[in-house]
Enzyme design. Structure first.
Site, PDB file in Angstrom:
ATOM      1  N   LYS A 125     -12.806  -0.587   6.585  1.00  0.00           N
ATOM      2  CA  LYS A 125     -13.363  -1.536   5.617  1.00  0.00           C
ATOM      3  C   LYS A 125     -14.354  -2.481   6.283  1.00  0.00           C
ATOM      4  O   LYS A 125     -15.447  -2.686   5.780  1.00  0.00           O
ATOM      5  CB  LYS A 125     -12.264  -2.377   4.978  1.00  0.00           C
ATOM      6  CG  LYS A 125     -10.961  -1.660   4.741  1.00  0.00           C
ATOM      7  CD  LYS A 125     -10.927  -0.910   3.449  1.00  0.00           C
ATOM      8  CE  LYS A 125      -9.672  -0.038   3.406  1.00  0.00           C
ATOM      9  NZ  LYS A 125      -9.431   0.598   2.157  1.00  0.00           N
ATOM     10  N   TRP A 135       0.882  -1.171   0.000  1.00  0.00           N
ATOM     11  CA  TRP A 135       0.000   0.000   0.000  1.00  0.00           C
ATOM     12  C   TRP A 135       0.915   1.215   0.000  1.00  0.00           C
ATOM     13  O   TRP A 135       1.809   1.322   0.838  1.00  0.00           O
ATOM     14  CB  TRP A 135      -0.852  -0.041   1.271  1.00  0.00           C
ATOM     15  CG  TRP A 135      -1.812   1.074   1.438  1.00  0.00           C
ATOM     16  CD1 TRP A 135      -2.778   1.470   0.564  1.00  0.00           C
ATOM     17  CD2 TRP A 135      -1.933   1.924   2.585  1.00  0.00           C
ATOM     18  NE1 TRP A 135      -3.484   2.515   1.093  1.00  0.00           N
ATOM     19  CE2 TRP A 135      -2.985   2.819   2.330  1.00  0.00           C
ATOM     20  CE3 TRP A 135      -1.249   2.032   3.808  1.00  0.00           C
ATOM     21  CZ2 TRP A 135      -3.387   3.796   3.234  1.00  0.00           C
ATOM     22  CZ3 TRP A 135      -1.642   2.994   4.708  1.00  0.00           C
ATOM     23  CH2 TRP A 135      -2.695   3.866   4.428  1.00  0.00           C
ATOM     24  N   ASP A 155       0.007  -4.559  10.007  1.00  0.00           N
ATOM     25  CA  ASP A 155      -1.025  -3.654   9.517  1.00  0.00           C
ATOM     26  C   ASP A 155      -2.248  -4.519   9.234  1.00  0.00           C
ATOM     27  O   ASP A 155      -2.230  -5.371   8.342  1.00  0.00           O
ATOM     28  CB  ASP A 155      -0.535  -2.962   8.237  1.00  0.00           C
ATOM     29  CG  ASP A 155      -1.561  -1.978   7.700  1.00  0.00           C
ATOM     30  OD1 ASP A 155      -2.656  -1.868   8.282  1.00  0.00           O
ATOM     31  OD2 ASP A 155      -1.264  -1.312   6.681  1.00  0.00           O
TER      32      ASP A 155
HETATM   33  N1  PLP Z   1      -3.304  -0.279   5.488  1.00  0.00           N
HETATM   34  C1  PLP Z   1      -3.655  -0.833   4.332  1.00  0.00           C
HETATM   35  C2  PLP Z   1      -2.915  -2.037   3.842  1.00  0.00           C
HETATM   36  C3  PLP Z   1      -4.704  -0.299   3.580  1.00  0.00           C
HETATM   37  O1  PLP Z   1      -5.039  -0.856   2.416  1.00  0.00           O
HETATM   38  C4  PLP Z   1      -5.378   0.840   4.068  1.00  0.00           C
HETATM   39  C5  PLP Z   1      -6.464   1.469   3.305  1.00  0.00           C
HETATM   40  O2  PLP Z   1      -6.633   1.314   2.143  1.00  0.00           O
HETATM   41  C6  PLP Z   1      -4.976   1.368   5.294  1.00  0.00           C
HETATM   42  C7  PLP Z   1      -3.938   0.781   5.991  1.00  0.00           C
HETATM   43  C8  PLP Z   1      -5.584   2.614   5.874  1.00  0.00           C
HETATM   44  O3  PLP Z   1      -6.839   2.501   6.312  1.00  0.00           O
HETATM   45  P1  PLP Z   1      -7.644   3.766   6.849  1.00  0.00           P
HETATM   46  O4  PLP Z   1      -8.491   4.229   5.727  1.00  0.00           O
HETATM   47  O5  PLP Z   1      -8.401   3.226   7.998  1.00  0.00           O
HETATM   48  O6  PLP Z   1      -6.665   4.807   7.250  1.00  0.00           O
END
Ligand code: PLP
Length: 407
Positions: A255, A136, A219
């Protein structure tokens, strides 16, 4: 004063959505956005969330006073329990704490800022931070903007095999400097949808992490989304805890609760003992104070009420399953359609991969063809959000992929 400010590049995934919104083609498809969509292509407010929102509105005891800097205590503990399990040995030993954060991003940010100040006993900027290749995109930026000067990739994806590069991953674990920090996706790896198996975690990774004295920063952005089961999706994190490691886990409820714009996240800290934990949290409180000072309450209340009521909790699990099952259905249909069309290449990876995303293996030229000629929006890496597929657009998407591959 600002005449020298360079124009920053737009964030790719949001730019893609903007281009999609501006497109007038009636059958356009957005496979870029990282959010759940129903079979009608619409955002979904989880029924359990709607129910809890009503409870909150009618609760006269609630107000809009500041929350504590570290967040709602019941939110922090129930969120940590979801990922570590109710009977986690670390929880029973009082060495688990947490910080309520602004989404998973906020949890990564607070963790990164803390590590840069205090990891391994010193204020360090040289510690290598390993992130998967690919990952990401925000992982790199969050750690480097926290002051880490050495954010490096570890090998993860084997493009030819369209699967995990196990040998590469292990090689990097073995050769990295001691005390490096590894950012590990807890499940449903973004963007590849490919996770190590339980056997791979057990046989290979643990030993290297012990030998190299590495720190695992998990994560967990898709718990429940990968398999439909909260336990299964937390397996790797729980395995690390049961092996006795100190670690962090950034949790996102964007999500799995569909609470994208409420910014609900949690940084779970598993420390060596209660005394370490107390001091770590005291410093994290300082980091939060200068970052957002106090977190917002609405999303955290929704999650807390849901997680702490047995009926609402099981309703939430059903809602998560609904989302996970729709993704599974789209995976199997897309694969079946590509196979029926005789599209060159193997498409088993579509169903082998899990979670919201699929790394299709489409190359940049094929992606460009889909975007420009077919109005199907996807990331340049070939990543597609499976939730962008619906029973109505899947034929069009499969035929278009077939054209892109064969033209
Ligand atoms: N980590 C990963 C791997 C993600 O795909 C995402 C969001 O797409 C996040 C963290 C961040 O999530 P948030 O929208 O809760 O900040």
């Amino acid at each position: 004063l600002f005449s020298e400010v360079p124009q920053a590049a737009p964030v790719a995934v949001f730019k893609l959505t903007q281009d999609f919104n501006n497109d007038q083609f009636p059958n356009k498809v957005n496979l870029g956005v990282g959010a759940y969509r129903t079979d009608e292509g619409q955002p979904w407010v989880l029924p359990v969330v709607k129910k809890v929102e009503k409870i909150i509105v009618h609760d006269d005891r609630l107000n809009h006073e500041y929350l504590p800097i570290l967040g709602l205590p019941e939110f922090r503990s129930s969120a940590s329990k979801i990922v570590l399990g109710d009977n986690s040995p670390a929880i029973l030993e009082n060495r688990v704490g947490a910080v309520q954060c602004l989404g998973g991003t906020g949890a990564l940010k607070i963790g990164a800022e803390f590590l840069r100040r205090f990891y391994n006993g010193s204020n360090n900027t040289k510690t290598p931070i390993y992130v998967s290749a690919p990952t990401w995109e925000n992982h790199n930026a969050v750690f480097s903007s926290a002051g880490f000067e050495d954010v490096r990739p570890y090998r993860y994806w084997d493009a030819e095999k369209r699967g995990l590069d196990l040998a590469g991953f292990l090689g990097d674990l073995e050769s990295c400097p001691e005390h490096s920090v590894f950012v590990l996706h807890a499940c449903a790896h973004n963007p590849t949808g490919t996770d190590p198996t339980q056997e791979q975690w057990k046989c290979h990774f643990k030993q290297d992490i012990i030998l190299r004295k590495l720190f695992a920063f998990f994560d967990s952005a898709y718990q429940g989304f990968a398999s439909g089961s909260l336990e299964k999706d937390a397996w790797a994190v729980r395995y690390f805890v049961s092996s006795g490691f100190e670690m962090f886990c950034a949790q996102s409820f964007s999500k799995n609760f569909g609470l994208y714009n409420e910014r609900v996240g949690n940084l779970t800290v598993v420390a060596r003992d209660a005394d370490n934990l107390k001091r770590v949290l005291s410093q994290m409180e300082k980091v939060v104070r200068i970052t957002w000072s106090n977190p917002p309450s609405q999303g955290a209340r929704i999650v807390t009420i849901t997680l702490t009521s047995p009926e609402l909790f099981s309703e939430w699990q059903e809602n998560v399953k609904t989302m996970a099952n729709r993704v599974l259905l789209m995976r199997s249909q897309l694969k079946a359609k590509l196979q029926a069309l005789g599209t060159p290449g193997t498409w088993d990876h579509i169903t082998d991969q899990i979670g919201m995303f699929s790394f299709t293996g489409l190359n940049p030229k094929q992606v460009e063809y889909l975007v420009k000629e077919k109005h199907i929006y996807l990331m340049a890496s070939g990543r597609i959000n499976m939730c962008g597929l619906t029973t109505k657009n899947i034929d069009y998407v499969a035929e278009s992929i077939h054209e892109a591959v064969t033209k």
